[in-house]
Design a protein around this motif. Sequence first.
Motif, short mmCIF file in Angstrom:
data_model
loop_
_atom_site.label_atom_id
_atom_site.label_comp_id
_atom_site.label_asym_id
_atom_site.label_seq_id
_atom_site.Cartn_x
_atom_site.Cartn_y
_atom_site.Cartn_z
N TRP A 49 4.28 -0.58 -18.61
CA TRP A 49 4.71 0.38 -17.59
C TRP A 49 6.11 0.06 -17.07
O TRP A 49 6.93 0.96 -16.85
CB TRP A 49 3.70 0.36 -16.44
CG TRP A 49 4.13 1.12 -15.22
CD1 TRP A 49 4.01 2.45 -14.99
CD2 TRP A 49 4.74 0.57 -14.05
NE1 TRP A 49 4.51 2.78 -13.75
CE2 TRP A 49 4.97 1.64 -13.15
CE3 TRP A 49 5.12 -0.72 -13.66
CZ2 TRP A 49 5.55 1.46 -11.90
CZ3 TRP A 49 5.70 -0.90 -12.43
CH2 TRP A 49 5.92 0.17 -11.56
N SER A 53 8.16 3.37 -17.80
CA SER A 53 8.15 4.28 -16.66
C SER A 53 9.28 3.94 -15.71
O SER A 53 9.71 2.78 -15.63
CB SER A 53 6.81 4.20 -15.93
OG SER A 53 6.83 4.95 -14.73
N HIS A 59 2.61 6.94 -7.95
CA HIS A 59 2.45 6.89 -9.40
C HIS A 59 1.74 8.14 -9.95
O HIS A 59 0.78 8.63 -9.37
CB HIS A 59 1.65 5.65 -9.79
CG HIS A 59 2.20 4.39 -9.22
ND1 HIS A 59 3.46 3.93 -9.50
CD2 HIS A 59 1.65 3.48 -8.37
CE1 HIS A 59 3.68 2.81 -8.85
NE2 HIS A 59 2.60 2.51 -8.16
N ASP A 117 9.39 9.80 -13.47
CA ASP A 117 9.22 10.12 -14.89
C ASP A 117 9.43 11.61 -15.13
O ASP A 117 9.11 12.45 -14.28
CB ASP A 117 7.82 9.70 -15.36
CG ASP A 117 7.67 8.18 -15.39
OD1 ASP A 117 8.70 7.49 -15.37
OD2 ASP A 117 6.52 7.71 -15.43
N HIS A 272 -2.79 3.01 -17.69
CA HIS A 272 -1.94 2.67 -16.55
C HIS A 272 -2.56 1.51 -15.81
O HIS A 272 -3.79 1.40 -15.73
CB HIS A 272 -1.80 3.88 -15.64
CG HIS A 272 -0.60 3.87 -14.74
ND1 HIS A 272 -0.46 2.99 -13.68
CD2 HIS A 272 0.54 4.62 -14.76
CE1 HIS A 272 0.70 3.23 -13.08
NE2 HIS A 272 1.33 4.20 -13.72
#
Length: 295
Positions: A49, A53, A59, A117, A272
């Motif tokens: 991540w 990201s 998130h 993102d 995630h």
Amino acid sequence: MGQVAGSLVMPLRHFLKHTAAGRLALIPFRFALIALPYGLRQFASMLRWAFTSKEHYNHTYDLTDLNRQYLASYIAVISGHEVGETQNYMDELERDEGLRALLRERALASADRHNSDIEPRYGRRLGWYALVRATKPRVVVETGVDRGLGTAVIAAALRRNAKEGYSGLVYATDIVPTCGHLFAEPYKSYGRILLGDSVELLKKFPEQVDIFLHDSDHRPEYEWAEFLAIEPKLHPSSIVMSDNSQQTSKMFELAQRLGKSFLYFQDQPKDHWWPGDGIGAAFVPGLKTYFPTIK
């Protein structure tokens, strides 16, 4: 030989399971064989991540397939509609390439593009969309806009409803003047962003509210202040939801205050490291909520 081995195994098993010394002896094995592999998987997910990201708060993520099914069932229960219907609405959102393309375009063009993102991932917002599509609300109030992903999703549902003859608007509050860069036309026509302190704005809100969604400051005292401010605008069939209900008990307390049932959904992120968030809801059990028929 087998009997000898068996006679040794039984005392060892008893020693490990039923003595304090056995419990201590197992600590290194429990750590190495049970806890450490889980921690390493989490660490690998965190590392991936960190490099793939750009987000550092709020998130976004997809849900696991199983968790997505549970979300459809959750929305079906609080709305009184069939699970197949809520699943279809969730599929509808995921297939909406027009919305997805606009969200990508707006994210790329924003000043926030270096810490968010580009690819939209709806997560539990799939449930928000399905709820709005199923119940056809006239007025939705959401507190907390941030980038505007949730507001855009709700407006997309209201836009679909309008094409079917059911008009509705989402009113979203925030204190940051630059909020909501993802919320753009043609979806912006189905909502309004209200700037200012949400508690004060809710106190002055002039309309009856069908669906209220708390997603702003999650301090217990502020969440409760929002609930008290919106309570006079609710009607008996209103659905009240609180995002991140894993943080406080205020949604549960409001349900008791209103004489409604409370139900909680915990999301499970796919690929995630984040443990997930949850939605609490106050609703009338057994009622098929369909706001166009409610005065």
